[in-house]
Design a protein around this motif. Structure first.
Motif, PDB file in Angstrom:
ATOM      1  N   TYR A 183      19.317  38.584 -88.872  1.00 40.00           N
ATOM      2  CA  TYR A 183      20.765  38.465 -88.963  1.00 40.00           C
ATOM      3  C   TYR A 183      21.292  37.848 -87.658  1.00 40.00           C
ATOM      4  CZ  TYR A 183      25.656  39.739 -89.543  1.00 40.00           C
ATOM      5  OH  TYR A 183      27.016  39.687 -89.676  1.00 40.00           O
ATOM      6  N   PRO A 184      22.261  36.907 -87.700  1.00 36.80           N
ATOM      7  CA  PRO A 184      23.040  36.465 -88.862  1.00 36.80           C
ATOM      8  C   PRO A 184      22.524  35.203 -89.536  1.00 36.80           C
ATOM      9  CG  PRO A 184      24.087  35.720 -86.869  1.00 36.80           C
ATOM     10  CD  PRO A 184      22.869  36.485 -86.429  1.00 36.80           C
ATOM     11  N   SER A 185      21.435  34.622 -89.011  1.00 37.19           N
ATOM     12  CA  SER A 185      20.948  33.377 -89.616  1.00 37.19           C
ATOM     13  C   SER A 185      20.476  33.576 -91.049  1.00 37.19           C
ATOM     14  CB  SER A 185      19.812  32.796 -88.765  1.00 37.19           C
ATOM     15  OG  SER A 185      18.714  33.692 -88.705  1.00 37.19           O
ATOM     16  N   CYS A 186      20.222  34.835 -91.430  1.00 35.03           N
ATOM     17  CA  CYS A 186      19.777  35.136 -92.796  1.00 35.03           C
ATOM     18  C   CYS A 186      20.843  34.853 -93.841  1.00 35.03           C
ATOM     19  CB  CYS A 186      19.364  36.596 -92.890  1.00 35.03           C
ATOM     20  SG  CYS A 186      20.733  37.728 -92.574  1.00 35.03           S
ATOM     21  N   GLY A 187      22.109  34.784 -93.405  1.00 32.43           N
ATOM     22  CA  GLY A 187      23.181  34.620 -94.377  1.00 32.43           C
ATOM     23  C   GLY A 187      23.363  35.819 -95.274  1.00 32.43           C
ATOM     24  N   ARG A 189      21.137  37.529 -96.946  1.00 37.29           N
ATOM     25  CA  ARG A 189      20.407  37.240 -98.187  1.00 37.29           C
ATOM     26  C   ARG A 189      20.205  38.500 -99.030  1.00 37.29           C
ATOM     27  NH1 ARG A 189      19.400  34.020-102.307  1.00 37.29           N
ATOM     28  NH2 ARG A 189      17.215  33.898-102.935  1.00 37.29           N
ATOM     29  N   ASP A 192      23.041  38.925-101.352  1.00 32.53           N
ATOM     30  CA  ASP A 192      22.998  37.967-102.458  1.00 32.53           C
ATOM     31  C   ASP A 192      22.032  38.426-103.552  1.00 32.53           C
ATOM     32  OD1 ASP A 192      24.817  36.310-101.209  1.00 32.53           O
ATOM     33  OD2 ASP A 192      23.271  35.072-100.253  1.00 32.53           O
ATOM     34  N   GLY A 224      29.658  41.439 -93.909  1.00 34.17           N
ATOM     35  CA  GLY A 224      29.380  40.542 -95.026  1.00 34.17           C
ATOM     36  C   GLY A 224      28.591  41.174 -96.149  1.00 34.17           C
ATOM     37  N   ARG A 228      30.424  41.081-100.067  1.00 38.38           N
ATOM     38  CA  ARG A 228      29.870  40.260-101.150  1.00 38.38           C
ATOM     39  C   ARG A 228      29.533  41.100-102.373  1.00 38.38           C
ATOM     40  NH1 ARG A 228      25.867  35.798 -98.299  1.00 38.38           N
ATOM     41  NH2 ARG A 228      27.155  35.429 -96.445  1.00 38.38           N
TER      42      ARG A 228
END
Length: 433
Positions: A183-187, A189, A192, A224, A228
């Motif tokens: 995190y946070p480059s994982c978005g 996931r 999702d 986030g 989501r």
């Protein structure tokens, strides 16, 4: 160390007592006889700062005088009349309405966390549209030891498989990401995937979740994650059932952890701290969920100890003090101090792989080294025992220590407890090196 009086009592009860006690009880070897505020006393007269608050139940500390007075007075009047209305129930409902988000305006009362989770599952089953015959949950979640609660998270015992009809999504365990992302480059996931496998599925009736996963080691979601998932569940008709048995009542710095994380649940379960450790639980929900014909059938919110007058009196006294003394504000203040102090401990001790938490709920994850992140339950157990010997009680689970002191903790007691923890980690690490 465990003294002679405690050793005698433990030996006597061991002749008859079934095994299977909690890890902390088995390793701790203590017999507690008294509690006052933040302090416990054992049978040999030793005192301990209780940074586990009972079993994360004593938000007001042990034997708060107003709760004791309320229970004593009620015990002299009435104990059980099934789920008939009693003198304090209306006032408790009104107090809950003042403390909870406005949309959670309908309540049912039970006796334990597992019982209220089972009640929530019955509600979900009753109101689910045709075809929505499965329930979502999160990996690493814990919702109790009854069969329905175990089936949610596929908790098998022996040769019995209890997968049931639940679908598991990824919890936001960033330190040990199952997707090997950062995190946070994982978005985010993991969120999702929960959306894809749970929120967007037409056969899912509800997602049952802990906003902050407690028994798993205080897993706090990153920004986030819930935004989501919550939006997707709401858009697709999947009920959000927040298990706040551990967090409900202010432990994370808001009355519900859901509030602080931006979640708007349809149903919420609460127990532990709601009545200062007295067996009592609350199911709160939106009126459009709890006032449907399917949920209004006789007996649907009744049980032997549901709405019992003793539990109601303890809850009313507890929540009255909590609100009057603005203790949730105190949780945020002390939580900031604890965050700063624990950050220093994390920097000082390489065996602390991760330190995470909110308010007065923190998890310390012990590892052999920070590169491999291999869990070290033996070291965690040694730290737990050494802390007890020094006069500090924490909550142990595997390789993780949880800290959850009473909201009434004084700043000097917080400093003293964390000093003892620092000493315990240092001494346990030196012995093991």
């Amino acid at each position: 160390m465990t003294g002679p009086r405690q050793r005698d009592l433990l030996a006597r009860e061991a002749v008859h007592l079934a095994p299977g006690a909690s890890e902390e009880s088995a390793l701790g070897g203590r017999v507690f006889t008294d509690g006052a505020g933040t302090v416990l006393t054992d049978a040999d007269g030793n005192d301990y700062l209780d940074f586990a608050a009972g079993t994360l139940t004593q938000s007001l500390g042990h034997c708060h005088p107003e709760v004791v007075a309320a229970l004593t007075a009620q015990a002299q009047r009435l104990w059980n009349v099934h789920d008939f209305a009693t003198a304090d129930r209306a006032e408790l409902c009104e107090l809950l309405a003042a403390l909870l988000p406005a949309e959670l305006d309908t309540y049912a009362f039970f006796s334990t966390g597992a019982e209220v989770v089972e009640a929530a599952l019955r509600v979900v089953a009753a109101v689910a549209p045709a075809g929505r015959n499965r329930v979502g949950a999160l990996r690493h979640g814990f919702h109790g030891k009854t069969q329905g609660a175990r089936m949610l998270v596929h908790w098998d015992i022996g040769n019995q498989s209890l997968a049931g009809n639940s679908v598991l999504g990824y919890s936001p365990y960033c330190y040990r990401c199952p997707l090997d992302l950062e995190y946070p480059s994982c978005g985010v996931r993991c969120a999702d995937l929960v959306r894809r496998h749970i929120a967007d599925k037409p056969n899912i009736s509800a997602l049952v979740f802990e906003p902050v996963l407690g028994a798993a080691g205080v897993i706090v979601p990153p920004p986030g994650y819930w935004e989501r998932i919550g939006d997707a569940c709401r858009a697709n008709g999947v009920l959000l059932v927040a298990d706040e048995v551990l967090t409900g009542g202010g432990r994370t710095g808001t009355f519900l952890a859901s509030e602080g994380l931006g979640i708007e649940p349809d149903l919420v379960t609460m127990a532990k701290g709601m009545a200062s450790g007295f067996p009592f639980a609350v199911l709160a929900g939106r009126h459009e969920v709890l006032r449907q014909p399917e949920t209004e059938r006789a007996g649907s919110t009744a049980s032997t100890f549901a709405s019992n007058p003793l539990g109601i009196s303890a809850a009313l006294a507890t929540l009255t003090v909590l609100r009057r003394d603005r203790l949730v504000d105190q949780v945020r203040v002390l939580g900031d101090v604890m965050a700063d102090r624990l950050a220093v401990l994390h920097e000082r001790h390489p065996v602390l792989g991760d330190v995470r938490g909110l308010g007065l709920l923190w998890g310390l994850e012990f590892v052999r080294d920070r590169t491999s992140r291999v869990a070290d339950p033996q070291l965690a157990g040694n730290v737990y025992r050494r802390a007890l010997d020094l006069g500090l009680r924490t909550a142990l689970g595997g390789h993780i220590l949880r800290l959850a002191p009473p909201f009434t903790l004084r700043p000097s007691e917080l400093d003293r407890g964390l000093d003892l923890l620092d000493q315990a980690i240092t001494e346990a690490t030196e012995v093991g090196s």
